[in-house]
Design an enzyme around this catalytic site. Structure first.
Site, PDB file in Angstrom:
ATOM      1  CE  LYS A 107      -3.766  -2.246   0.073  1.00 14.15           C
ATOM      2  NZ  LYS A 107      -3.617  -3.515   0.651  1.00 14.15           N
TER       3      LYS A 107
HETATM    4  C1  LIG Z   1     -10.210  -3.037  -0.946  1.00 12.67           C
HETATM    5  C2  LIG Z   1      -9.287  -3.660   0.068  1.00 12.67           C
HETATM    6  N1  LIG Z   1     -10.139  -3.749   1.532  1.00 12.67           N
HETATM    7  C3  LIG Z   1      -9.373  -4.366   2.324  1.00 12.67           C
HETATM    8  C4  LIG Z   1      -8.083  -5.152   2.350  1.00 12.67           C
HETATM    9  C5  LIG Z   1      -7.508  -5.803   3.159  1.00 12.67           C
HETATM   10  O1  LIG Z   1      -6.237  -5.226   3.842  1.00 12.67           O
HETATM   11  P1  LIG Z   1      -5.096  -6.094   4.432  1.00 12.67           P
HETATM   12  O2  LIG Z   1      -4.282  -6.793   3.439  1.00 12.67           O
HETATM   13  O3  LIG Z   1      -4.349  -5.026   5.582  1.00 12.67           O
HETATM   14  O4  LIG Z   1      -5.868  -7.031   5.772  1.00 12.67           O
HETATM   15  C6  LIG Z   1      -7.474  -4.693   0.917  1.00 12.67           C
HETATM   16  C7  LIG Z   1      -6.056  -5.386   0.790  1.00 12.67           C
HETATM   17  O5  LIG Z   1      -5.357  -5.252  -0.423  1.00 12.67           O
HETATM   18  C8  LIG Z   1      -8.168  -4.129  -0.025  1.00 12.67           C
HETATM   19  O6  LIG Z   1      -7.451  -3.917  -1.064  1.00 12.67           O
END
Ligand SMILES: Cc1ncc(COP(=O)(O)O)c(C=O)c1O
Length: 410
Positions: free
Chosen positions: A202
């Site tokens: 990210k």
């Molecule tokens: C749209 C979206 N929501 C939630 C997440 C979840 O994040 P994490 O990977 O930090 O759990 C992601 C991860 O890429 C995402 O792209």
């Protein structure tokens, strides 16, 4: 003789574009050393009990996103779960979610015992379609997870109006949108609550991490409690009020994120400059096109940058064949919008109940999401846009070359 690299011709791009990720310098090093020597490696049970990088980061990031409150957590998935719990989503509550997103936007709903209701997307933005949202609302609709796909803000005017009219809590899944703005206000707390991810790829990262933000004190207190095993600030440490997990962020992550945040504005500006240039170049090539930016999107910060492929404009060559060819030229273009419609994942195709409530997602079909995923969506990582304009020229050159020699692909 073949011209395209995929057929043995010379490659257009022979070096990595943009910047290697993650980016760090002595700011991260010093912050980590500071935490190490402080001996305070966790925030403790409450805000304000001890000096804390996590607390500092919560305040700084919430302010950065124009929100009053922030609760830092372990990752973007648990941030969503925490926000959904704070919004009161429970057994049998329907929660709208876009069909085209990362799977966590919907699995988080099921993890708190809500029922995901998949909603089709807008072909011009890849975001949840407010008309389709409206059509999906029932008396059981409790909330909506609104993803700013590729950091491009969803139509928050329409969504906010829908939420108000139907008494729905909006949870902005802003996992791709750190720093994006809608009408001059940063996304995340525009309506109810918002969640962010700080996972390794990210545009703001500590390897893992997440945050819930809001302008509502009651929701903030609930989110804090749900991230801290159900504790309530001001009550004894060994007294628990809610069924909740431990989602606390470590001080290491807080330290890294504060350092990363100090670089974000400059990076957003570089990306904005390079995407404007690339978008202009794409408009001049038949068969590809950028998202035409809504004036209300006053700042577009993104994890990946979505754009469009038009098969007809490429003499009928399927998107995936184009991708093979352009990637062979060295342009790091991917399928956009996070892959397949998420209800097509085995988890949803085989799910028959959520906390005893029967569900069947096998018949779900969102035609625009299906078409975008299969034929249209292209994307480039945010890291590609951290370099020079010359990198954009190379991407354009690779696409132009494939377009000029499209007959080699048929
Ligand atoms: C749209 C979206 N929501 C939630 C997440 C979840 O994040 P994490 O990977 O930090 O759990 C992601 C991860 O890429 C995402 O792209």
């Amino acid at each position: 003789m073949a011209q395209l690299a995929i057929n043995g011709g010379a490659k257009t791009i022979d070096r990595p574009l943009g910047k290697k990720w993650p980016i760090f310098d002595e700011r991260e090093e010093q912050a980590l050393i500071e935490v190490l020597h402080s001996g305070l490696w966790w925030r403790g049970g409450a805000r304000g009990e001890q000096p804390s990088k996590v607390t500092q980061f919560e305040d700084a990031f919430a302010a950065y996103q124009d929100a009053q409150f922030g609760v830092a957590v372990t990752n973007g998935t648990t941030a969503l779960e925490c926000a959904l719990k704070a919004a009161g989503v429970g057994v049998g509550d329907e929660v709208l979610a876009p069909a085209l997103t990362f799977v966590a936007s919907a699995t988080a709903i099921a993890l708190v015992n809500g029922i995901p209701v998949f909603v089709d997307v807008d072909p011009k933005t890849f975001n949840i379609d407010p008309d389709a949202m409206e059509a999906a609302i029932t008396p059981r609709t409790k909330a909506a997870v609104v993803v700013h796909n590729g950091g491009y803000p969803a139509d928050m005017d329409r969504i906010h109006a829908l939420a108000q009219a139907h008494g729905i809590t909006v949870i902005e899944d802003a996992a791709h949108a750190h720093g994006s703005e809608w009408r001059g206000k940063r996304v995340g707390a525009l309506s109810g609550l918002g969640s962010f991810s700080f996972q390794a790829f990210k545009q703001l990262t500590a390897g893992e991490g997440g945050i819930v933000i809001t302008n509502d004190q009651d929701l903030a207190e609930k989110a804090f409690s749900y991230h801290n095993i159900g504790r309530i600030p001001g009550r004894p440490f060994y007294e628990f009020h809610r069924l909740a997990s431990n989602l606390r962020m470590t001080e290491w992550q807080g330290a890294i994120l504060l350092a990363q945040l100090s670089r974000l504005d400059e990076q957003v500006a570089t990306r904005e400059r390079n995407t404007a240039y690339l978008a202009q170049g794409l408009r001049e090539i038949e068969g590809v096109a950028p998202i035409e930016r809504d004036d209300r999107v006053t700042r577009w910060s993104f994890y990946y940058w979505n754009f469009f492929y038009d098969q007809a404009g490429f003499d009928g060559v399927p998107r995936d064949r184009f991708l093979e060819a352009v990637r062979a030229e060295g342009a790091p273009i991917n399928v956009g919008a996070h892959g397949r419609p998420i209800y097509r994942n085995p988890i949803f195709e085989t799910m028959d109940n959520i906390a005893g409530v029967p569900v069947d997602f096998r018949e779900v079909e969102c035609p625009t999401a299906e078409h975008l995923f299969a034929n249209v969506a292209l994307s480039l990582s945010h890291t590609v846009f951290l370099g020079e304009q010359e990198d954009m020229d190379l991407i354009l050159e690779a696409i132009r070359k494939v377009r000029a020699h499209v007959s080699e692909l048929t």
